[in-house]
Design an enzyme around this catalytic site. Structure first.
Site, PDB file in Angstrom:
ATOM      1  N   ASP A 232       0.841  -1.203   0.000  1.00 23.74           N
ATOM      2  CA  ASP A 232       0.000   0.000   0.000  1.00 23.74           C
ATOM      3  C   ASP A 232       0.871   1.246   0.000  1.00 23.74           C
ATOM      4  OD1 ASP A 232      -2.428  -1.131   0.215  1.00 23.74           O
ATOM      5  OD2 ASP A 232      -2.910  -0.297   2.197  1.00 23.74           O
ATOM      6  N   ASP A 235       1.500   2.284   3.561  1.00 16.86           N
ATOM      7  CA  ASP A 235       2.517   1.503   4.268  1.00 16.86           C
ATOM      8  C   ASP A 235       3.914   1.937   3.851  1.00 16.86           C
ATOM      9  OD1 ASP A 235       0.724   0.018   5.696  1.00 16.86           O
ATOM     10  OD2 ASP A 235       0.610  -1.585   4.222  1.00 16.86           O
ATOM     11  N   GLU A 236       4.075   2.201   2.564  1.00 14.24           N
ATOM     12  CA  GLU A 236       5.379   2.606   2.055  1.00 14.24           C
ATOM     13  C   GLU A 236       5.870   3.864   2.782  1.00 14.24           C
ATOM     14  OE1 GLU A 236       5.514   2.663  -2.213  1.00 14.24           O
ATOM     15  OE2 GLU A 236       7.431   3.714  -2.238  1.00 14.24           O
ATOM     16  N   GLY A 237       4.975   4.840   2.903  1.00  8.28           N
ATOM     17  CA  GLY A 237       5.347   6.077   3.577  1.00  8.28           C
ATOM     18  C   GLY A 237       5.638   5.868   5.051  1.00  8.28           C
TER      19      GLY A 237
END
Ligand SMILES: *[C@@H]1O[C@H](CO)[C@@H](O)[C@H](O)[C@H]1NC(C)=O
Length: 544
Positions: A232, A235-237
């Site tokens: 997502d 989530d990456e951030g």
């Protein structure tokens, strides 16, 4: 709203070996003749003390002998007796000889594969549990050859896709000691590239990758915990936020200082993550808490709770922004000229460095009056620098006047708490393209947005304004190579100042690494796997 839980122990039991007993040291008074004579014969208390001391010394010598790596088999022999919490493995680190907690192994490895659109990379992280917080001790890194490409390149051949990871797994096989392989989890997280090929093809590839990796001695993180999956944007951030703040020592350890914000600028999207503070805002008019919504991310990490604001602005990565800016310009010209003939001539573009020209590829959007597909155009910079015109073009794509359903908004109708009001003084880290476009021009590790603005104007000015870069090795080559430098920097300052509404005198920090470790989402995604119940268990019950 989502909730990610990472439990690292935070309870501190300090055992100071040098701790003083706190008794008055009698040894300092003057010693008379009589007392010296008395001292020649040991009294009972002294004898006891002597015996105790000798016993301790003998014990320590004994202990030292057995714990020393070459002195005993313990070094290579003792191992996990199944389960996920081997307690007395003493090999693998020279930072300590014993785990801080008997529930945790002294050394833990985590394998994280970043399946990007242009290639796949593996990170083999080695942590030790010498202290209350897992310490990242070492990282091995490897990426696939450029010619191999990313998983998405093999959309019709999932097996070939999976096999591209073998070269990466080789690094893991070499790095992780045999006895620890069965307890070293591996996860694969794919970014946007894989999503582009459609759900059916990407599911097939991910499924095949999972099966293929199960052939290795490492446990693959479960489906429930998205062990092999497309990640997502949120989530990456947040993982990148965890990486940064973990490396800064602001989370997961005893330091409770305010956390840092992160601004990541990729090719397709840009991410913002920060922990806003709502209390004590003067002037009122601000809510006490963060408004609910997709932007709110509840994170439990290292025994603390964080209420983060995060957003991934799709279409506002640097490459996507370039394309939008060029398209806007073409549409402007077309609406004036009413014919497409201008496309065959060099196109005057205020965002190309003055006096320079570049062949630029522009993807036409669906329903563009200019047609479909991709054009390659000669874009020529103005003879007289026009940074303000470029800035206006760059800011137009931010769509600041979009309908804002939940105020305040940053840009494109997206809600964001005010940085000036809720994140006034804390550290701001900007990376990826922010770093790649400023560091080579000699920017220091920390600068204000005003300085970035001044830099932008110098760059847009062309050769005659580039004296300032003469002393920076490689800077002039970098600028001459890239006619779109003026565009890139204008987009960055536009995004930070106008888009995210960051005050012009705000300091930002650029970084690629902190304490020698690469920033990005990979480490942050790996840390949760050190906790129990994070979706994997030791693969083989080992007994020796
Ligand atoms: C683009 O056009 C300019 C004239 O505006 C010319 O000097 C330059 O050589 C052209 N570039 C290419 C790659 O054709």
């Amino acid at each position: 709203m989502r909730r990610t839980s990472v439990s690292l122990p935070t309870k501190h039991v300090r055992r100071d070996p040098y701790e003083k007993a706190g008794r008055y040291d009698a040894g300092h008074r003057d010693v008379g003749i009589l007392e010296k004579l008395q001292a020649a014969t040991m009294n009972q208390a002294q004898k006891t003390r002597w015996i105790k001391t000798t016993a301790i010394v003998v014990f320590l010598v004994f202990l030292f002998y057995y714990l020393s790596p070459k002195g005993a088999d313990i070094y290579k022999g003792v191992s996990h007796s199944g389960g996920q919490s081997p307690s007395d493995a003493t090999y693998g680190t020279d930072k300590c000889t014993k785990s801080y907690s008997k529930d945790k192994p002294i050394v833990q490895y985590v394998l994280m594969i970043d399946a990007g659109s242009t290639g796949s990379r593996i990170h083999v992280y080695k942590f030790n549990n010498c202290g209350s917080t897992p310490e990242l001790e070492k990282e091995e890194f490897m990426m696939t050859d450029k010619s191999v490409g990313g998983l998405s390149k093999y959309k019709d051949d999932p097996i070939a896709a999976a096999k591209t990871l073998d070269a990466l797994m080789e690094v893991a096989m070499k790095t992780v000691p045999d006895k620890l392989k069965g307890c070293s989890p591996v996860a694969v997280k794919a970014t946007a590239g894989l999503r582009m090929i459609g759900a059916e093809a990407s599911d097939k590839i991910l499924e095949t990758v999972r099966t293929h990796l199960e052939g290795y001695p490492f446990p693959v993180v479960s489906k429930e915990e998205n062990g092999v999956a497309i990640m997502d944007g949120s989530d990456e951030g947040v993982y990148a936020w965890i990486t940064t703040n973990y490396l800064l020592g602001k989370i997961g350890g005893p330091d409770q200082s305010p956390t840092a914000a992160i601004f990541d600028l990729g090719g397709g999207s840009t991410q913002i993550v920060f922990e806003p503070t709502f209390k004590g805002i003067p002037g009122g008019g601000m809510p006490e808490k963060m408004a609910p919504g997709d932007h709110k991310y509840d994170l439990a990490f290292g025994g603390r709770e964080f209420e983060l604001y995060q957003h991934s602005h799709l279409g506002y990565g640097l490459m996507a922004a370039r394309n939008s800016i060029h398209l806007n310009l073409l549409q402007d010209i077309y609406s004036q000229e009413k014919t497409k003939g201008f496309l065959n001539k060099p196109i005057l573009n205020p965002c190309i460095n003055a006096g320079q020209s570049d062949m630029v590829k522009v993807k036409l959007g669906d329903g563009s009056p200019l047609g479909t597909g991709e054009l390659e155009l000669n874009m020529t910079g103005p003879a007289t620098p026009a940074p303000a015109q470029c800035r206006a073009l760059a800011e137009r794509i931010l769509a600041k006047d979009s309908d804002c359903k939940l105020s305040p908004c940053s840009f494109n109708g997206v809600h964001q708490p005010s940085l000036a009001k809720t994140f006034g003084k804390e550290d701001v880290y900007i990376f990826s393209f922010f770093f790649d476009r400023t560091k080579p021009l000699g920017m220091p590790d920390s600068f204000t947005l005003r300085e970035l603005h001044d830099l932008t104007n110098s760059v847009c000015g062309g050769e005659s304004a580039w004296d300032v870069f003469g002393t920076v090795p490689g800077a002039l080559d970098e600028l001459r190579d890239r006619g779109e430098y003026c565009l890139d920097l204008n987009f960055m300052i536009g995004l930070l100042h106008t888009g995210y509404d960051m005050p012009i005198d705000r300091e930002v920090k650029i970084a690629k690494k902190i304490k020698g470790n690469e920033l990005g989402w990979c480490l942050g995604a790996s840390l949760p796997l050190l906790s129990k119940n994070s979706g994997w268990s030791c693969k083989v019950s080992q007994s020796y």
